[in-house]
Motif scaffolding. Structure first.
Motif, PDB file in Angstrom:
ATOM      1  N   ASP A 197      19.673  -2.723 -11.064  1.00  0.00           N
ATOM      2  CA  ASP A 197      18.574  -3.100 -11.962  1.00  0.00           C
ATOM      3  C   ASP A 197      18.806  -4.504 -12.491  1.00  0.00           C
ATOM      4  O   ASP A 197      19.691  -5.231 -12.017  1.00  0.00           O
ATOM      5  CB  ASP A 197      18.413  -2.067 -13.078  1.00  0.00           C
ATOM      6  N   GLY A 344      20.378   2.671 -23.798  1.00  0.00           N
ATOM      7  CA  GLY A 344      19.218   2.833 -22.930  1.00  0.00           C
ATOM      8  C   GLY A 344      19.547   3.607 -21.668  1.00  0.00           C
ATOM      9  O   GLY A 344      18.769   4.464 -21.221  1.00  0.00           O
ATOM     10  N   TYR A 345      20.723   3.328 -21.076  1.00  0.00           N
ATOM     11  CA  TYR A 345      21.135   4.067 -19.884  1.00  0.00           C
ATOM     12  C   TYR A 345      21.357   5.547 -20.205  1.00  0.00           C
ATOM     13  O   TYR A 345      21.027   6.428 -19.409  1.00  0.00           O
ATOM     14  CB  TYR A 345      22.407   3.465 -19.302  1.00  0.00           C
ATOM     15  N   SER A 347      19.840   7.299 -22.373  1.00  0.00           N
ATOM     16  CA  SER A 347      18.528   7.933 -22.519  1.00  0.00           C
ATOM     17  C   SER A 347      17.781   8.004 -21.192  1.00  0.00           C
ATOM     18  O   SER A 347      17.235   9.052 -20.824  1.00  0.00           O
ATOM     19  CB  SER A 347      17.699   7.172 -23.560  1.00  0.00           C
ATOM     20  N   THR A 348      17.756   6.905 -20.449  1.00  0.00           N
ATOM     21  CA  THR A 348      16.978   6.838 -19.208  1.00  0.00           C
ATOM     22  C   THR A 348      17.503   7.778 -18.138  1.00  0.00           C
ATOM     23  O   THR A 348      16.731   8.482 -17.471  1.00  0.00           O
ATOM     24  CB  THR A 348      16.967   5.398 -18.675  1.00  0.00           C
ATOM     25  N   TYR A 349      18.831   7.782 -17.971  1.00  0.00           N
ATOM     26  CA  TYR A 349      19.424   8.585 -16.897  1.00  0.00           C
ATOM     27  C   TYR A 349      20.036   9.889 -17.391  1.00  0.00           C
ATOM     28  O   TYR A 349      20.649  10.622 -16.608  1.00  0.00           O
ATOM     29  CB  TYR A 349      20.493   7.758 -16.172  1.00  0.00           C
ATOM     30  N   ASN A 350      19.891  10.163 -18.684  1.00  0.00           N
ATOM     31  CA  ASN A 350      20.428  11.399 -19.261  1.00  0.00           C
ATOM     32  C   ASN A 350      21.924  11.536 -18.979  1.00  0.00           C
ATOM     33  O   ASN A 350      22.422  12.605 -18.609  1.00  0.00           O
ATOM     34  CB  ASN A 350      19.667  12.615 -18.725  1.00  0.00           C
TER      35      ASN A 350
END
Length: 610
Positions: A197, A344-345, A347-350
């Motif tokens: 990313d 953020g990671y 949350s985004t990727y659990n």
């Protein structure tokens, strides 16, 4: 009585901070110097190449396992530079806004990574931070992905010496993935796809195409390996080394000296988590599929006199039937531990508790919220130093009711000083009656004799939380304030002993005493504000107490000179606000501010009492 209690509390707090400084700064510094000397001795007699190691034997029916630490290509010859080590393999470039580097086609490793937003010093022209380096370089640090076979299964698998192929002109960017291919010549084709990313997360997809006539069972693995002990900060409040959140086992923090060579620490049957190796501001971690079971391991082996550390996992097996294609997905975080990015990671990727990659410490519930408030204000004002000043004001507002009562009680204490003196003289030979009379007076005047200590006690957890924020968060690294403060996370670089730079002399170069001669402008400002605040209070009648309180600002000035400038600025500003608040409250209660009288009292010789 109140003066004695205040004195004991002040002494206790001073001892806590002094001992804390010795524990967190003095001892680690000595250990760090010893460690550096040992590394220099080890490096002097050792080549930079690594020697291949045989896999650890495995029981029948179990996988051969993840390659052992240090296992890889044999690199013959003399010690190499990083550039020479990079040239040993054909490579495909990594090119994003924040990352530059390459993927080695030999082994398919991610082993070359520079962080383009970060530099080694505050000088923007200084070299970028090098995070990952290949085997054979002076400081190898890399990530590897692959497949392991069951014990006794002769299937030919890609390894550290395998040369993968990529399309001509291929490049890994945040918009274009990289596809690698390798055919084992026995009916199995392996395909690996790297995607990244616009920050620091790589997604790795490993596929196996089975065109043979037999099913094959394989185990996906991933690892992070580091050869040699890197330079570490050496502070007990900061973890550097092997780290991971491994299912129900929770957070694991293992220092470089805590893993016995040949005795790995393993965790079986986990679901959810991550593991890798962390520095103060940077990290490389591998992240398995959060819904699949995996076995995790931290290990180290000695290659000559040089240790090699490894964090790896082995995922649940997959069976590839004839004519079938299976795949395994994993991720690699390799970059700066930016709070917003890491959160953020998660949350985004659990990713299970990925925010613990940043060492918030035991007081997580104070430290992280404090940072989030400072960071939010920073985004409004554009300066972390100003944000700290604003947060100090907000804390003053929050604790105003408690501090108001405290300072009001101190004002009353100062108003009854003549009565206290009279009681001491009246019962000079009877301490019991003296204490009883004083307590009766406190009760009559509704005075809490220990209330004056509350502002100090309140300040302690905030002080340590802010210290942690300044020390561990990369956002504070190289964050400027104004003037000569170009890095809030570093000590004030000026010193009064060369007139703040007017004299071309470096006091730090003085043997033994050099460190104590680095007394910057902000520590002096802090000491002055602390001294003024103490002089607002009534001067102790006991000469010993008076001496202790007179010297305390001086001791704190020299001690805090070695702390982060942001922390010293906070303390000075907090003192200044306390002086203003206390002065207003004292005037409101009709108490004369005898600052100048107390100053003169410092130099007035006390007459011995009869």
């Amino acid at each position: 009585m109140s003066e004695n209690r205040n004195m004991f509390i002040a002494i206790a707090l001073s001892l806590v901070i002094l001992l804390g400084w010795q524990f967190y700064f003095g001892m680690p510094e000595a250990e760090r110097q010893a460690q550096q000397q040992a590394q220099q001795v080890n490096a002097a007699g050792q080549a930079a190449h690594e020697v291949s190691a045989a896999p650890t034997p495995a029981p029948a029916g179990s996988p051969d396992g993840v390659p052992q630490p240090g296992q890889g290509s044999t690199l013959p010859g003399v010690p190499m530079t990083r550039a020479q080590a990079l040239a040993l393999s054909p490579r495909v470039a990594i090119d994003t806004t924040r990352l530059h580097g390459s993927v080695a086609l030999k082994g398919g490793r991610v082993d070359d990574l520079l962080l383009m937003e970060y530099h080694e010093t505050v000088d923007p022209s200084s070299p970028n931070i090098t995070l990952l380096s290949p085997s054979g370089a002076p400081n190898p640090f890399y990530a590897e992905f692959g497949w392991a076979a069951a014990a006794g299964n002769p299937v030919k698998l890609p390894g550290p010496d395998t040369v993968w192929t990529a399309e001509d002109g291929a490049k890994l960017t945040d918009r274009t993935p990289l596809v690698l291919n390798w055919d084992n010549g026995e009916g199995l084709v392996f395909r690996r796809t790297y995607a990244v990313d616009d920050y620091y997360m790589f997604t790795v997809k490993d596929e196996v195409v089975n065109s043979s006539g037999n099913p094959v069972t394989l185990y996906p693995y991933a690892l992070v390996s580091r050869h040699g002990v890197p330079h570490v900060e050496g502070f007990y409040i900061l973890h550097e080394g092997l780290i991971g959140v491994i299912g129900e086992n929770g957070l694991q923090e293992i220092g470089y000296s805590d893993v016995e060579p040949g005795t790995p620490q393993g965790f079986s049957g986990n679901v959810g988590g991550w593991l890798g190796i962390t520095d103060k501001y940077w990290a490389a971690t591998v992240i398995p599929d959060q819904a699949q079971k995996f076995d995790a391991k931290f290990s180290t082996v000695m290659r000559g006199s040089k240790p090699t550390f490894q964090a790896d996992y082995l995922a649940a097996p997959v069976t590839v039937g004839p004519g079938e294609t299976v795949h395994s997905k994993s991720q690699l975080f390799a970059g700066a531990k930016v709070v917003q990015v890491v959160d953020g990671y998660q949350s985004t990727y659990n990713i299970d508790r990925f925010d613990l990659l940043i060492d918030w410490g035991w007081f997580y519930f104070i430290t992280k919220p404090l940072f989030l408030v400072i960071d939010w204000i920073y985004r409004l004002v554009g300066n972390f130093g100003v944000a700290i000043l604003v947060v100090t004001v907000l804390l003053k507002i929050i604790f105003f009711p408690l501090a108001n009562k405290s300072y009001a009680s101190m004002a009353k204490m100062k108003a009854v000083q003549p009565e206290l003196t009279a009681i001491r003289e009246r019962y000079a030979d009877d301490k019991v009656k003296q204490q009883q009379a004083m307590m009766e007076m406190y009760k009559k005047e509704k005075i809490n004799p220990v209330a004056g200590c509350l502002p100090i006690l309140i300040q302690i957890p905030v002080f340590f939380a802010l210290y942690k924020v300044l020390f561990v968060t990369i956002e504070m690294r190289h964050a400027p304030f104004f003037g000569w403060i170009r890095d809030l996370s570093a000590p004030d670089p000026t010193t009064i002993f060369n007139l703040f730079g007017l004299i071309p002399w470096d006091p730090s170069a003085v043997p033994v005493l050099g460190a104590y001669l680095m007394l910057g402008a902000w520590p002096i400002i802090m000491g002055i504000t602390m001294w003024v605040q103490m002089k607002l209070n009534p001067a102790p009648t006991d000469p010993t107490q008076q001496t202790i309180f007179n010297w305390m600002p001086v001791i704190f000035t020299f001690m805090l000179a070695h702390f982060a400038a942001g922390l010293v600025i906070y303390w000075a500003w907090n003192n200044a606000l306390s002086v203003a608040q206390q002065s207003v409250i004292m005037k409101r209660h009709g108490v004369k501010i005898e600052l100048w009288d107390n100053v003169k009292g410092m130099f007035r010789k006390k007459k011995p009492t009869a």
